[in-house]
Enzyme design. Structure first.
Site, PDB file in Angstrom:
ATOM      1  N   SER A   1     -53.740  15.086  26.626  1.00  5.16           N
ATOM      2  CA  SER A   1     -53.543  16.474  26.210  1.00  5.16           C
ATOM      3  C   SER A   1     -54.855  17.255  26.193  1.00  5.16           C
ATOM      4  O   SER A   1     -55.892  16.742  25.771  1.00  5.16           O
ATOM      5  CB  SER A   1     -52.936  16.498  24.812  1.00  5.16           C
ATOM      6  OG  SER A   1     -52.777  17.829  24.373  1.00  5.16           O
TER       7      SER A   1
ATOM      8  N   ASN B   1     -66.321  19.996  23.302  1.00  3.90           N
ATOM      9  CA  ASN B   1     -65.505  21.197  23.436  1.00  3.90           C
ATOM     10  C   ASN B   1     -65.103  21.689  22.066  1.00  3.90           C
ATOM     11  O   ASN B   1     -64.973  20.926  21.112  1.00  3.90           O
ATOM     12  CB  ASN B   1     -64.259  20.926  24.297  1.00  3.90           C
ATOM     13  CG  ASN B   1     -63.103  20.392  23.487  1.00  3.90           C
ATOM     14  OD1 ASN B   1     -62.406  21.164  22.806  1.00  3.90           O
ATOM     15  ND2 ASN B   1     -62.894  19.088  23.529  1.00  3.90           N
TER      16      ASN B   1
ATOM     17  N   ILE C   1     -62.407  24.311  21.945  1.00  2.73           N
ATOM     18  CA  ILE C   1     -61.435  25.295  22.437  1.00  2.73           C
ATOM     19  C   ILE C   1     -60.688  25.901  21.241  1.00  2.73           C
ATOM     20  O   ILE C   1     -60.466  27.110  21.201  1.00  2.73           O
ATOM     21  CB  ILE C   1     -60.411  24.633  23.404  1.00  2.73           C
ATOM     22  CG1 ILE C   1     -61.122  23.816  24.498  1.00  2.73           C
ATOM     23  CG2 ILE C   1     -59.463  25.675  23.999  1.00  2.73           C
ATOM     24  CD1 ILE C   1     -62.010  24.567  25.423  1.00  2.73           C
TER      25      ILE C   1
ATOM     26  N   LEU D   1     -57.546  24.927  20.173  1.00  4.54           N
ATOM     27  CA  LEU D   1     -56.090  24.931  20.377  1.00  4.54           C
ATOM     28  C   LEU D   1     -55.532  26.236  20.914  1.00  4.54           C
ATOM     29  O   LEU D   1     -54.439  26.647  20.523  1.00  4.54           O
ATOM     30  CB  LEU D   1     -55.373  24.565  19.069  1.00  4.54           C
ATOM     31  CG  LEU D   1     -55.401  23.088  18.696  1.00  4.54           C
ATOM     32  CD1 LEU D   1     -54.739  22.887  17.342  1.00  4.54           C
ATOM     33  CD2 LEU D   1     -54.674  22.246  19.742  1.00  4.54           C
TER      34      LEU D   1
ATOM     35  N   ASN E   1     -47.620  17.642  23.050  1.00  5.85           N
ATOM     36  CA  ASN E   1     -48.606  17.426  21.997  1.00  5.85           C
ATOM     37  C   ASN E   1     -48.488  18.580  21.010  1.00  5.85           C
ATOM     38  O   ASN E   1     -48.577  19.742  21.403  1.00  5.85           O
ATOM     39  CB  ASN E   1     -49.994  17.366  22.637  1.00  5.85           C
ATOM     40  CG  ASN E   1     -51.093  17.127  21.632  1.00  5.85           C
ATOM     41  OD1 ASN E   1     -51.425  18.021  20.849  1.00  5.85           O
ATOM     42  ND2 ASN E   1     -51.671  15.942  21.636  1.00  5.85           N
TER      43      ASN E   1
ATOM     44  N   CYS F   1     -57.223  17.203  15.524  1.00  3.38           N
ATOM     45  CA  CYS F   1     -58.047  18.161  16.260  1.00  3.38           C
ATOM     46  C   CYS F   1     -59.254  18.543  15.419  1.00  3.38           C
ATOM     47  O   CYS F   1     -59.105  19.015  14.293  1.00  3.38           O
ATOM     48  CB  CYS F   1     -57.265  19.415  16.616  1.00  3.38           C
ATOM     49  SG  CYS F   1     -58.279  20.572  17.540  1.00  3.38           S
TER      50      CYS F   1
ATOM     51  N   GLY G   1     -62.944   8.414  27.637  1.00  3.27           N
ATOM     52  CA  GLY G   1     -63.951   8.220  28.676  1.00  3.27           C
ATOM     53  C   GLY G   1     -63.516   7.436  29.889  1.00  3.27           C
ATOM     54  O   GLY G   1     -64.358   6.968  30.656  1.00  3.27           O
TER      55      GLY G   1
ATOM     56  N   THR H   1     -61.067  13.779  30.239  1.00  4.44           N
ATOM     57  CA  THR H   1     -62.204  14.477  30.823  1.00  4.44           C
ATOM     58  C   THR H   1     -62.367  14.213  32.326  1.00  4.44           C
ATOM     59  O   THR H   1     -62.782  15.095  33.072  1.00  4.44           O
ATOM     60  CB  THR H   1     -63.481  14.066  30.047  1.00  4.44           C
ATOM     61  OG1 THR H   1     -63.260  14.362  28.668  1.00  4.44           O
ATOM     62  CG2 THR H   1     -64.703  14.825  30.522  1.00  4.44           C
TER      63      THR H   1
END
Lengths: 256, 304
Positions: free
Chosen positions: B23, B71, B73, B75, B101, B131, B245, B267
């Site tokens: 996600s 990051n 972001i 959400l 998600n 998150c 990763g 990623t």
């Protein structure tokens, strides 16, 4: 509108310095060259290793469907571009593109305004707008930054220059002389790419003169295809824009 | 030969490969159709969805770090209604399980979201209790066993879909968290979400990210993720989905050996939009080279 995108193993055809910090990279990337329009960019993987990890977005300065070449003009500023600058003739670079939405090419009397590395996509734009009579306004800190004049001289009717220190053209910034240019010219469109205050200022002046204006925005991005939302910006009425896939070119009123 | 050797079923979700889009790194899948055949990937966990649309955090949202990225972001997403009305119908064109998600700011909100998404076309829910980039909810639920358990229970009450709870690595004891959500009814557990991190611009003396801190992902987090996957898989009975990763099939195999039944690729999608295809192909190659018949033969087989 979504244009076809691809991942292409592009080979280095030419890699030259244009100033002590700026390089021009020419790649043989026929699939991308065939689809690309001015204002779009490519997303380059600068190393096979995991460091630097992310791709680097670089605007297209030209794309030729016939010879299959694309050119990128970039400033060596950090880890990624330093790595990129080491590429030599014949080496392969993983190239994702063409990405984003390009410029609208329907202008009859266009004025192109650029500052800093924002000038790079205007090279492709000028080429695509021909044979329309084009005028160009470039701003830089000093004469040395404006090696661009050589690149544009055959692709425009008139080139206007400003430098912060007055070493070339008018002393000052592009926005100082823009109103005067718009008063005397018969422009129907301005295209701007450069630092944000310059784009916002130019868009405001264009509006005062009733001239349509397109801007090309820049942002840090990871995916380049509208998935990660690193590069989004606020538009009108709460609308969110992805700079990578809804842009980088926008009508000024969409984003300012 | 080897037609079905990658097929797996987790909590009732049938997948062609054990490689799932993580996600937040693959949009809603539709952004990647020019590069990868969605019909060939295990499943897609779509961009974190909330009850109402969210604009996300302001300022710079990503920073590259050695072999990774941060990051923040926050959400950003168009909200559950938009997802149901616009995105889900488009995804119906593809033969791939869609995992939604979800994130909420209260226990009730998680329940409401789960109920809304209990519709055909949704294969499962993945609960984001971890998150790091939102002020309310998110990490708060992910770092406290009781909160994590009550979110899980509320969601289980509100949906018939399989519920995957995604754990945060930003805790002292991940196995305890895993056991808490398992006991509360989680059908599967996915981990790890991003590790809380920070980068500072030494020219301006300011944090690089607009949100000051953000979530670290990419190859740099892999050893932490493998360790936590192993700890959780050793502690619970429900299936575990490992991530953190993964760039290659070899990376994925480490997670499988640690005890994950499937993996998520995140990623890596930014670096190579075809990464999931490569990862799956490399797992298959590995199985064939070792004379193994099915990917399940690797799961949890690390010799400790």
């Amino acid at each position: 509108m979504t244009l076809p995108k691809t991942v292409e193993e592009a080979s280095v055809v030419e890699h030259v310095w244009l100033s002590n910090q700026v390089r021009k990279l020419v790649l043989y990337a026929p699939q991308i060259a065939k689809e690309a329009v001015s204002g779009q960019f490519v997303h380059l993987r600068v190393a096979d290793q995991i460091d630097p990890l992310l791709r680097r977005p670089i605007s297209l300065s030209s794309a030729d469907a016939i010879d299959g070449k694309i050119s990128l003009i970039y400033r060596v500023v950090g880890h990624g571009t330093e790595r990129l600058s080491r590429l030599s003739f014949g080496e392969i670079v993983d190239c994702l593109g063409p990405l984003g939405q390009g410029f609208a090419l329907d202008a009859v009397r266009p004025l192109l305004i650029g500052g800093g590395m924002g000038i790079a996509p205007l090279v492709f734009l000028a080429e695509c707008l021909r044979p329309a009579p084009i005028e160009i306004l470039l701003g830089g800190r000093t004469k040395e930054e404006l090696f661009w004049t050589e690149i544009f001289k055959d692709n425009c009717e008139q080139l206007h220059i400003t430098t912060d220190d007055g070493t070339l053209g008018t002393k000052g910034v592009t926005l100082d002389i823009l109103p005067e240019l718009l008063q005397h010219g018969k422009f129907d469109r301005i295209y701007v790419c450069g630092p944000r205050p310059m784009m916002e200022g130019a868009a405001k002046i264009a509006k005062e003169f009733g001239i349509t204006c397109q801007v090309s925005l820049e942002a840090h991005m990871a995916c380049g295809v509208g998935a990660c939302l690193s590069c989004t910006c606020a538009g009108k009425n709460g609308k969110r824009h992805k700079i990578c896939s809804d842009g980088p070119v926008f009508w000024a009123e969409e984003v300012f | 030969m080897g037609e079905n050797m990658l097929e797996v079923e987790i909590a009732g979700i049938k997948m062609k490969t054990p490689v799932i889009a993580a996600s937040g790194t693959f949009g809603f899948g539709l952004e990647y159709t020019d590069f990868i055949d969605l019909n060939k990937i295990g499943a897609i966990s779509v961009k974190g969805t909330t009850l109402k649309p969210r604009a996300g955090n302001s300022g710079c949202r990503i920073a590259e770090t050695p072999a990774g990225m941060l990051n923040s972001i926050g959400l950003e997403n168009p909200g559950a209604e938009h997802f149901l009305a616009v995105t889900l119908p488009k995804l119906a064109a593809y033969n791939v399980p869609v995992i939604v998600n979800i994130s909420g700011s209260t226990v009730e909100e998680y329940g409401e979201l789960a109920a809304m998404l209990d519709v055909p076309g949704v294969a499962a829910l993945e609960v984001n209790i971890s998150c790091p980039n939102v002020k309310h909810g998110g990490l708060v639920f992910g770092t406290d066993c009781n909160s994590a358990a009550s979110v899980t229970r509320q969601i289980k009450k509100s949906t018939k879909k399989p519920v995957i709870v995604k754990l945060s690595p930003n805790v002292t004891d991940i196995a305890t968290m895993a056991k808490a959500v398992e006991e509360a009814g989680a059908d599967a557990i996915s981990l790890i979400n991003t590790l809380l991190g920070m980068a500072i611009d030494i020219k301006s003396w300011r944090p690089v990210l607009g949100n000051t801190v953000g979530g670290l992902s990419g190859p740099c987090v892999k050893p932490v993720a493998v360790r936590m996957t192993w700890q959780v898989a050793s502690a619970v009975q429900v299936p575990v989905i490992g991530m953190g990763g993964i760039m290659t099939g070899q990376d994925a195999i480490e997670f499988l050996l640690a005890g994950a039944c499937a993996v998520m690729v995140g990623t890596a999608n930014f670096v190579n939009p075809r990464a999931m295809e490569t990862v799956a192909a490399e797992i298959k190659e590995y199985l064939l080279a070792r004379g193994l018949k099915h990917v399940s033969e690797l799961v949890g087989q690390v010799r400790v």
